[in-house]
Design a protein around this motif. Structure first.
Motif, PDB file in Angstrom:
ATOM      1  N   ALA A 501       0.835  -1.206   0.000  1.00 15.05           N
ATOM      2  CA  ALA A 501       0.000   0.000   0.000  1.00 15.05           C
ATOM      3  C   ALA A 501       0.866   1.252   0.000  1.00 15.05           C
ATOM      4  O   ALA A 501       0.610   2.211  -0.740  1.00 15.05           O
ATOM      5  N   ASP A 502       1.897   1.243   0.836  1.00 14.41           N
ATOM      6  CA  ASP A 502       2.818   2.382   0.848  1.00 14.41           C
ATOM      7  C   ASP A 502       3.531   2.521  -0.491  1.00 14.41           C
ATOM      8  O   ASP A 502       3.736   3.643  -0.986  1.00 14.41           O
ATOM      9  N   ALA A 503       3.935   1.388  -1.087  1.00 16.01           N
ATOM     10  CA  ALA A 503       4.613   1.431  -2.385  1.00 16.01           C
ATOM     11  C   ALA A 503       3.697   2.017  -3.457  1.00 16.01           C
ATOM     12  O   ALA A 503       4.132   2.833  -4.287  1.00 16.01           O
ATOM     13  N   ALA A 504       2.417   1.640  -3.437  1.00 15.72           N
ATOM     14  CA  ALA A 504       1.471   2.191  -4.411  1.00 15.72           C
ATOM     15  C   ALA A 504       1.282   3.688  -4.201  1.00 15.72           C
ATOM     16  O   ALA A 504       1.201   4.457  -5.167  1.00 15.72           O
ATOM     17  N   GLY A 505       1.231   4.132  -2.944  1.00 22.07           N
ATOM     18  CA  GLY A 505       1.106   5.553  -2.667  1.00 22.07           C
ATOM     19  C   GLY A 505       2.332   6.330  -3.120  1.00 22.07           C
ATOM     20  O   GLY A 505       2.208   7.422  -3.696  1.00 22.07           O
ATOM     21  N   LEU A 506       3.510   5.780  -2.884  1.00 25.08           N
ATOM     22  CA  LEU A 506       4.737   6.440  -3.323  1.00 25.08           C
ATOM     23  C   LEU A 506       4.826   6.484  -4.851  1.00 25.08           C
ATOM     24  O   LEU A 506       5.318   7.472  -5.416  1.00 25.08           O
ATOM     25  N   ALA A 507       4.355   5.423  -5.507  1.00 21.11           N
ATOM     26  CA  ALA A 507       4.343   5.425  -6.972  1.00 21.11           C
ATOM     27  C   ALA A 507       3.447   6.543  -7.506  1.00 21.11           C
ATOM     28  O   ALA A 507       3.788   7.223  -8.484  1.00 21.11           O
ATOM     29  N   LEU A 508       2.301   6.743  -6.865  1.00 18.31           N
ATOM     30  CA  LEU A 508       1.403   7.815  -7.273  1.00 18.31           C
ATOM     31  C   LEU A 508       2.052   9.180  -7.062  1.00 18.31           C
ATOM     32  O   LEU A 508       1.985  10.063  -7.933  1.00 18.31           O
ATOM     33  N   LEU A 509       2.680   9.385  -5.921  1.00 20.65           N
ATOM     34  CA  LEU A 509       3.337  10.664  -5.642  1.00 20.65           C
ATOM     35  C   LEU A 509       4.473  10.927  -6.627  1.00 20.65           C
ATOM     36  O   LEU A 509       4.651  12.059  -7.100  1.00 20.65           O
ATOM     37  N   LEU A 510       5.233   9.880  -6.941  1.00 21.17           N
ATOM     38  CA  LEU A 510       6.321  10.036  -7.901  1.00 21.17           C
ATOM     39  C   LEU A 510       5.771  10.384  -9.279  1.00 21.17           C
ATOM     40  O   LEU A 510       6.345  11.219 -10.007  1.00 21.17           O
ATOM     41  N   GLY A 511       4.658   9.771  -9.656  1.00 19.06           N
ATOM     42  CA  GLY A 511       4.035  10.103 -10.932  1.00 19.06           C
ATOM     43  C   GLY A 511       3.550  11.537 -10.986  1.00 19.06           C
ATOM     44  O   GLY A 511       3.678  12.209 -12.012  1.00 19.06           O
ATOM     45  N   LEU A 512       3.005  12.038  -9.879  1.00 21.02           N
ATOM     46  CA  LEU A 512       2.544  13.429  -9.841  1.00 21.02           C
ATOM     47  C   LEU A 512       3.719  14.404  -9.965  1.00 21.02           C
ATOM     48  O   LEU A 512       3.616  15.439 -10.629  1.00 21.02           O
ATOM     49  N   ILE A 513       4.829  14.067  -9.320  1.00 21.79           N
ATOM     50  CA  ILE A 513       6.015  14.921  -9.428  1.00 21.79           C
ATOM     51  C   ILE A 513       6.516  14.935 -10.870  1.00 21.79           C
ATOM     52  O   ILE A 513       6.907  15.984 -11.409  1.00 21.79           O
ATOM     53  N   CYS A 514       6.512  13.763 -11.524  1.00 18.56           N
ATOM     54  CA  CYS A 514       6.929  13.699 -12.931  1.00 18.56           C
ATOM     55  C   CYS A 514       5.977  14.508 -13.814  1.00 18.56           C
ATOM     56  O   CYS A 514       6.409  15.120 -14.801  1.00 18.56           O
ATOM     57  N   LEU A 515       4.680  14.535 -13.453  1.00 18.06           N
ATOM     58  CA  LEU A 515       3.730  15.341 -14.212  1.00 18.06           C
ATOM     59  C   LEU A 515       4.079  16.820 -14.118  1.00 18.06           C
ATOM     60  O   LEU A 515       4.003  17.557 -15.107  1.00 18.06           O
ATOM     61  N   VAL A 516       4.485  17.259 -12.931  1.00 15.35           N
ATOM     62  CA  VAL A 516       4.905  18.657 -12.761  1.00 15.35           C
ATOM     63  C   VAL A 516       6.123  18.957 -13.641  1.00 15.35           C
ATOM     64  O   VAL A 516       6.214  20.032 -14.259  1.00 15.35           O
ATOM     65  N   LEU A 517       7.046  17.998 -13.718  1.00 19.00           N
ATOM     66  CA  LEU A 517       8.234  18.199 -14.552  1.00 19.00           C
ATOM     67  C   LEU A 517       7.873  18.268 -16.034  1.00 19.00           C
ATOM     68  O   LEU A 517       8.459  19.052 -16.789  1.00 19.00           O
ATOM     69  N   THR A 518       6.920  17.452 -16.467  1.00 16.22           N
ATOM     70  CA  THR A 518       6.499  17.521 -17.866  1.00 16.22           C
ATOM     71  C   THR A 518       5.788  18.841 -18.147  1.00 16.22           C
ATOM     72  O   THR A 518       5.854  19.352 -19.274  1.00 16.22           O
ATOM     73  N   MET A 519       5.122  19.403 -17.152  1.00  9.90           N
ATOM     74  CA  MET A 519       4.515  20.722 -17.320  1.00  9.90           C
ATOM     75  C   MET A 519       5.599  21.773 -17.542  1.00  9.90           C
ATOM     76  O   MET A 519       5.425  22.714 -18.318  1.00  9.90           O
ATOM     77  N   LEU A 520       6.739  21.601 -16.861  1.00 11.55           N
ATOM     78  CA  LEU A 520       7.874  22.489 -17.092  1.00 11.55           C
ATOM     79  C   LEU A 520       8.374  22.360 -18.523  1.00 11.55           C
ATOM     80  O   LEU A 520       8.693  23.363 -19.180  1.00 11.55           O
ATOM     81  N   GLY A 521       8.442  21.139 -19.022  1.00 10.96           N
ATOM     82  CA  GLY A 521       8.939  20.926 -20.380  1.00 10.96           C
ATOM     83  C   GLY A 521       8.014  21.454 -21.461  1.00 10.96           C
ATOM     84  O   GLY A 521       8.457  21.726 -22.578  1.00 10.96           O
ATOM     85  N   THR A 522       6.717  21.597 -21.150  1.00 13.98           N
ATOM     86  CA  THR A 522       5.770  22.118 -22.136  1.00 13.98           C
ATOM     87  C   THR A 522       5.320  23.526 -21.768  1.00 13.98           C
ATOM     88  O   THR A 522       4.321  24.008 -22.293  1.00 13.98           O
ATOM     89  N   ALA A 523       6.041  24.190 -20.876  1.00 14.82           N
ATOM     90  CA  ALA A 523       5.672  25.547 -20.468  1.00 14.82           C
ATOM     91  C   ALA A 523       5.767  26.491 -21.659  1.00 14.82           C
ATOM     92  O   ALA A 523       6.718  26.461 -22.426  1.00 14.82           O
ATOM     93  N   GLY A 524       4.746  27.301 -21.789  1.00 16.07           N
ATOM     94  CA  GLY A 524       4.763  28.289 -22.867  1.00 16.07           C
ATOM     95  C   GLY A 524       4.251  27.781 -24.190  1.00 16.07           C
ATOM     96  O   GLY A 524       4.191  28.535 -25.159  1.00 16.07           O
TER      97      GLY A 524
END
Length: 533
Positions: A501-524
């Motif tokens: 359960a903790d591993a699944a939660g951490l996977a979700l959090l890591l995915g959300l952080i990666c989503l923020v990074l992809t937003m940086l890559g498509t900024a503008g």
């Protein structure tokens, strides 16, 4: 100055890799290469080439219509989020993505449950060659599509106006306008995808299903982890480099470099893709891509939301892992982007000289090859070699962060190079002579000419490198400890202790952080003006 800096980077790469290999070879005086060409290695080599070739072909064939649809339909609602979703697989740890694919395609997954409900007796097996191909296409099709899309978006706007004036249809536009741009990018994209598939380790280990689906990378790991036969591991690494380098050379001569058209820099307006048939075809491809890429993330999110996210986010271990991941990802990404930009610029300067001898051509070729071939050096070989090098100097934990940063920077270099090289080549072809004739150089050129045109690919390259470093487990696997725990390492340790359960939660959090990074890559990013939705 630029050429000297690139030579320094090239020397640093060769020295870093060479010292790691020498440290491994020094640990054993026995030659492990005598048994290199046994039946097992031949079988592993054949399977490596088979799965990498099929994975590359499927990824490219899927990416071409998806990138065309994204380029033609540039103003539909949610386009920017689809682009960000397609960048997510690059930053996720391979183990997390494999678990998401198993949730969808596994024996107890969504698809097999539906097939069983329909009365089918032979469900889909996600293990073996099918599972490996599925996982590789999941990871590499979005990457290939984004790189092709970047190439299509660099086509001068004058081409589209001419095509509209001539009344060219969809097939004619693809043949005479889009395909020349894609064709020039194919060798680089295919080579990158092939290397990723040939050096795949976690996915093959998880979804291979047994020794029959082993690759050279797995054989290298077994030689180091179970047999501790460094010479055999080095020999296998050399075999992998030779095989893939040969195929890369073949790919390089299959297609010419993309031609850079002159442009006045006006806003690009595409007039194709407006008919109902075109919209339906493009919408179908985009929907298929959305389902194919999105379903595993839905599975990851569904499992992650069942965890106690508030408790996980409040844990000191999570805070330390997040801070460590950021401290490693930021410098490694910056180093990778800076090295790639310097080496691309230096290679162009050397090749642009009117009188260039054999040393200059050799230097340019070595610079270009190093950014690709570094991906063929397994991280486990680099990590093990540098572990042996720093161990006599004292506490390994003191040197571990610097080694991990260096390895992550090198592993991201091929991705960064594939993003920056075409963009910098296009920019140089369009501005080099004019800037030289006007005497614009130095910071003034960087501010007024280079940065406005290269800001977008630089941000995309930086986001790719950040996501790769953030989701990396290979480099930190040998050095991971309580003092050097990244988010993937924390996730891996929770899975190892059966705290799913903790591993699944951490996977979700890591995915959300990666989503923020992809937003940086498509900024503008904005849809082209003048296009209807």
């Amino acid at each position: 100055m630029t050429i000297a800096a690139a030579a320094f980077c090239l020397g640093g790469i060769l020295l870093f890799v060479g010292l790691a290999g020498a440290a491994l070879l020094a640990q054993s005086g026995e030659s492990g290469a005598n048994g290199l060409f046994d039946a097992y290695i031949w079988r592993v080599t054949r399977f490596t080439l088979l799965q990498a070739g099929l994975s590359t072909g499927l990824s490219i064939l899927f990416a071409i219509p998806v990138s065309r649809a994204l380029a033609r339909q540039a103003a539909f609602p949610g386009r920017i989020w689809l682009l960000r979703l397609m960048a997510l697989p690059l930053g996720l740890p391979a183990l997390v993505a494999a678990l998401g694919l198993i949730e969808i395609w596994g024996r107890q997954g969504f698809l097999n449950k539906g097939l069983t409900a329909l009365g089918l007796q032979q469900p889909i097996s996600v293990y073996g060659l099918f599972g490996i191909l599925l996982a590789h296409v999941f990871f590499n099709m979005p990457l290939a599509a984004r790189l092709m899309l970047a190439g299509l978006e660099r086509i001068p706007g004058e081409y589209w106006r001419t095509a509209a004036n001539l009344g060219m249809g969809s097939l004619a536009i693809f043949r005479f306008v889009e395909w020349p741009a894609i064709r020039g990018l194919l060798p680089g994209i295919a080579g990158l995808v092939f290397m990723l598939c040939a050096t795949s380790f976690t996915l093959v280990l998880t979804l291979g299903g047994g020794p029959a689906a082993s690759t050279i990378e797995v054989a290298i790991y077994q030689a180091l982890r179970f047999d501790f036969d460094p010479p055999r591991a080095i020999a296998l690494s050399a075999l992998q480099v030779v095989l893939t380098a040969t195929l890369l050379l073949v790919l390089k001569f299959l297609a010419p470099s993309p031609e850079e058209g002159e442009t006045s820099g006006r806003v690009i307006r595409r007039f194709d893709g407006l008919s109902r048939l075109s919209r339906f075809a493009d919408g179908t491809w985009l929907a298929v891509a959305l389902v194919f890429v999105g379903l595993p993330f839905i599975a990851i999110a569904t499992s992650g939301l069942q965890a106690d996210l508030r408790r996980l986010v409040g844990e000191p271990a999570f805070h330390r892992a997040l801070a460590t991941s950021a401290a490693i990802a930021l410098p490694s990404a910056a180093i990778s982007v800076a090295m790639a930009a310097l080496m691309i610029r230096a290679q162009r300067l050397v090749l642009a000289r009117r009188h260039r001898g054999m040393p200059a051509r050799l230097f340019a070729g070595t610079v270009g090859a190093s950014t690709s071939l570094i991906l063929l050096v397994p991280p486990v070989v680099l990590g093990a070699g540098w572990f042996l090098l720093v161990r006599p100097l004292g506490d390994v934990a003191r040197f571990a962060p610097f080694v991990v940063v260096a390895i992550n920077a090198l592993m991201a270099l091929p991705f960064v190079h594939r993003v920056l090289a075409p963009a910098m080549a296009t920019h140089a072809a369009r501005t080099e002579r004019l800037a030289a004739s006007l005497g614009i150089a130095g910071l003034h050129r960087l501010r007024w000419i280079d940065w406005p045109s290269l800001r977008k690919p630089l941000l995309m390259a930086l986001s790719f490198a950040l996501a790769l470093s953030l989701g990396d487990l290979g480099a930190v696997a040998l050095f991971g400890s309580q003092d050097l725990a990244t988010l993937p390492w924390l996730l891996y340790s929770r899975m190892g202790s059966y705290r799913t359960a903790d591993a699944a939660g951490l996977a979700l959090l890591l995915g959300l952080i990666c989503l923020v990074l992809t937003m940086l890559g498509t900024a503008g990013e904005k849809p082209p003006e003048g296009r209807s939705a």
